[in-house]
Design a protein around this motif. Structure first.
Motif, mmCIF file in Angstrom:
data_model
loop_
_atom_site.group_PDB
_atom_site.id
_atom_site.type_symbol
_atom_site.label_atom_id
_atom_site.label_comp_id
_atom_site.label_asym_id
_atom_site.label_seq_id
_atom_site.Cartn_x
_atom_site.Cartn_y
_atom_site.Cartn_z
ATOM 1 N N ALA A 193 -5.882 4.381 -4.162
ATOM 2 C CA ALA A 193 -5.677 3.938 -2.779
ATOM 3 C C ALA A 193 -6.870 4.312 -1.913
ATOM 4 O O ALA A 193 -7.307 3.529 -1.059
ATOM 5 N N ALA A 194 -7.402 5.507 -2.138
ATOM 6 C CA ALA A 194 -8.572 5.941 -1.363
ATOM 7 C C ALA A 194 -9.769 5.032 -1.624
ATOM 8 O O ALA A 194 -10.502 4.666 -0.686
ATOM 9 N N GLU A 195 -9.979 4.654 -2.878
ATOM 10 C CA GLU A 195 -11.089 3.762 -3.205
ATOM 11 C C GLU A 195 -10.904 2.395 -2.560
ATOM 12 O O GLU A 195 -11.851 1.806 -2.033
ATOM 13 N N LYS A 196 -9.689 1.888 -2.573
ATOM 14 C CA LYS A 196 -9.424 0.575 -1.982
ATOM 15 C C LYS A 196 -9.663 0.600 -0.480
ATOM 16 O O LYS A 196 -10.201 -0.363 0.093
ATOM 17 N N LEU A 197 -9.262 1.681 0.178
ATOM 18 C CA LEU A 197 -9.357 1.770 1.635
ATOM 19 C C LEU A 197 -10.682 2.364 2.106
ATOM 20 O O LEU A 197 -10.897 2.505 3.315
ATOM 21 N N GLN A 202 -9.868 10.931 -0.904
ATOM 22 C CA GLN A 202 -8.522 11.204 -1.383
ATOM 23 C C GLN A 202 -7.797 12.217 -0.497
ATOM 24 O O GLN A 202 -6.606 12.027 -0.194
ATOM 25 N N PRO A 203 -8.463 13.302 -0.043
ATOM 26 C CA PRO A 203 -7.769 14.233 0.874
ATOM 27 C C PRO A 203 -7.319 13.554 2.168
ATOM 28 O O PRO A 203 -6.249 13.874 2.699
ATOM 29 N N ALA A 204 -8.117 12.594 2.662
ATOM 30 C CA ALA A 204 -7.729 11.896 3.890
ATOM 31 C C ALA A 204 -6.475 11.068 3.670
ATOM 32 O O ALA A 204 -5.577 11.020 4.524
ATOM 33 N N VAL A 205 -6.377 10.421 2.513
ATOM 34 C CA VAL A 205 -5.189 9.637 2.191
ATOM 35 C C VAL A 205 -3.966 10.548 2.071
ATOM 36 O O VAL A 205 -2.894 10.259 2.624
ATOM 37 N N SER A 206 -4.099 11.658 1.365
ATOM 38 C CA SER A 206 -2.985 12.604 1.210
ATOM 39 C C SER A 206 -2.532 13.139 2.568
ATOM 40 O O SER A 206 -1.333 13.256 2.838
ATOM 41 N N HIS A 207 -3.506 13.444 3.438
ATOM 42 C CA HIS A 207 -3.182 13.980 4.761
ATOM 43 C C HIS A 207 -2.418 12.956 5.595
ATOM 44 O O HIS A 207 -1.439 13.300 6.287
ATOM 45 N N MET A 208 -2.828 11.682 5.525
ATOM 46 C CA MET A 208 -2.161 10.652 6.316
ATOM 47 C C MET A 208 -0.727 10.416 5.812
ATOM 48 O O MET A 208 0.171 10.142 6.613
ATOM 49 N N ILE A 209 -0.518 10.519 4.498
ATOM 50 C CA ILE A 209 0.842 10.383 3.972
ATOM 51 C C ILE A 209 1.718 11.532 4.466
ATOM 52 O O ILE A 209 2.882 11.325 4.856
ATOM 53 N N HIS A 232 -0.138 2.327 12.617
ATOM 54 C CA HIS A 232 -0.390 1.204 11.713
ATOM 55 C C HIS A 232 -1.218 1.649 10.516
ATOM 56 O O HIS A 232 -0.974 1.231 9.379
ATOM 57 N N GLU A 233 -2.205 2.514 10.753
ATOM 58 C CA GLU A 233 -3.073 2.961 9.666
ATOM 59 C C GLU A 233 -2.293 3.763 8.633
ATOM 60 O O GLU A 233 -2.546 3.660 7.425
ATOM 61 N N GLN A 234 -1.320 4.556 9.076
ATOM 62 C CA GLN A 234 -0.490 5.312 8.136
ATOM 63 C C GLN A 234 0.323 4.365 7.244
ATOM 64 O O GLN A 234 0.466 4.605 6.040
ATOM 65 N N LEU A 235 0.816 3.292 7.821
ATOM 66 C CA LEU A 235 1.567 2.312 7.035
ATOM 67 C C LEU A 235 0.664 1.624 6.019
ATOM 68 O O LEU A 235 1.072 1.361 4.885
ATOM 69 N N ARG A 236 -0.582 1.325 6.416
ATOM 70 C CA ARG A 236 -1.546 0.734 5.487
ATOM 71 C C ARG A 236 -1.813 1.665 4.313
ATOM 72 O O ARG A 236 -1.909 1.230 3.159
ATOM 73 N N VAL A 237 -1.935 2.953 4.608
ATOM 74 C CA VAL A 237 -2.203 3.927 3.553
ATOM 75 C C VAL A 237 -1.011 4.017 2.601
ATOM 76 O O VAL A 237 -1.178 4.028 1.374
ATOM 77 N N LEU A 238 0.201 4.064 3.139
ATOM 78 C CA LEU A 238 1.391 4.109 2.281
ATOM 79 C C LEU A 238 1.451 2.881 1.384
ATOM 80 O O LEU A 238 1.695 2.998 0.173
#
Length: 299
Positions: free
Chosen positions: A22-26, A30-37, A4-10
């Motif tokens: 997206a990283a600021e909103k969540l 930024q590396p964590a967001v890129s990694h989850m994508i 579910h968290e991966q879908l939220r990030v996308l």
């Protein structure tokens, strides 16, 4: 495995347009967001986002995947809300933020009734200006707000009409340029002080409304101070009609016919986040605020 968290990030990357936003909103790096994508693309077996340009763009496969992801995210919100309702208990605190332009009587009637029904819950009532209420809501500092429409992200909030009011430009008789037969142009108002109330938000949802450019301006923190300045004949500005009804009737304040600042009809909405609909008392407060027809016909 797709989470579910991966879908939220996308969804955040698609909605915000960049990994950084997206990283600021969540509230992630930024590396964590890129990694989850990357993890999501590996689990899905397809490339969802093209990184060829300055901004990530959904691939054709990504567009189809994101459409289905939005359905899943919506269903998960509904499931979480259902679970919250089934396990609802009287929460210790409910926070309500109300636009400073809103008449307090209808709000206090509801808050009083809910408070008497649930005396163990502390109801926090704040007033905010411009984007302040939306800022509180999206930061999780308010459970419910009463604020102008379009002040919060429409895809992230649930909203119901509450009431309508007029914001009227006024001043003391004789303050301002000579009155003619038509509206006063902006240039004629530049030598006269416009009094404005500062927004209480942190900037993300603030809106600048009805401020004439290149004119003299004083800024205050609330409408009570603004009204005192107007009554003292030291400036002009827009005031909610219900706050100056007696002064308009007595003639101590008069309407200004301004080309750049017409009477504004403001629509106030009850809002809450779709992903945080509250517990037992929050639900009761929401239903009570929404339970009466507060949208009078304009005459």
């Amino acid at each position: 495995m797709i989470t579910h968290e991966q879908l939220r990030v996308l969804d955040a990357v698609v909605g915000e347009g960049t990994f950084r936003a997206a990283a600021e909103k969540l509230h992630k790096t930024q590396p964590a967001v890129s990694h989850m994508i990357k993890q999501l693309e590996t689990a899905a077996g397809v490339t969802l986002l093209s990184r060829d340009g300055y901004r990530p763009v959904l691939t054709p496969e990504g567009r189809a995947f994101h459409r289905q992801a939005c359905i899943v995210l919506s269903q998960m919100r509904e499931l979480r809300n259902l679970a919250d309702r089934l396990a609802a208990r009287q929460e210790p605190e409910v926070a309500l933020s109300v636009s400073a332009t809103c008449p307090m009587a209808p709000v206090l009637a509801v808050v009083g009734a809910v408070g008497r029904a649930y005396p163990q819950t502390h109801i926090k009532l704040a007033t905010d200006v411009l984007g302040g209420a939306a800022d509180r809501l999206m930061r999780g500092e308010a459970d419910i707000i009463v604020a102008p429409d379009n002040s919060a992200p429409l895809d992230e909030v649930e909203s119901i009409p509450f009431l309508e009011l007029d914001i009227i430009p006024v001043a003391r008789p004789g303050y301002g340029p000579e009155r003619g037969t038509g509206p006063i142009e902006n240039a004629a108002m530049r030598a006269f002080v416009q009094v404005v109330v500062a927004g209480t938000g942190r900037g993300a949802y603030d809106q600048t409304r009805d401020v004439l450019p290149d004119g003299l301006r004083w800024t205050v923190t609330d409408f009570a101070a603004k009204k005192e300045i107007l009554l003292a004949g030291m400036g002009w500005g827009g005031m909610p009609e219900h706050m100056i009804r007696a002064e308009l009737e007595s003639g101590t304040l008069v309407r200004l016919d301004l080309a750049g600042y017409p009477v504004r009809h403001s629509r106030l909405m009850i809002m809450r986040r779709r992903d945080r609909r509250g517990g037992l008392v929050g639900q009761a407060l929401w239903q009570a605020l929404a339970g009466e027809d507060r949208m009078p016909e304009k005459t």
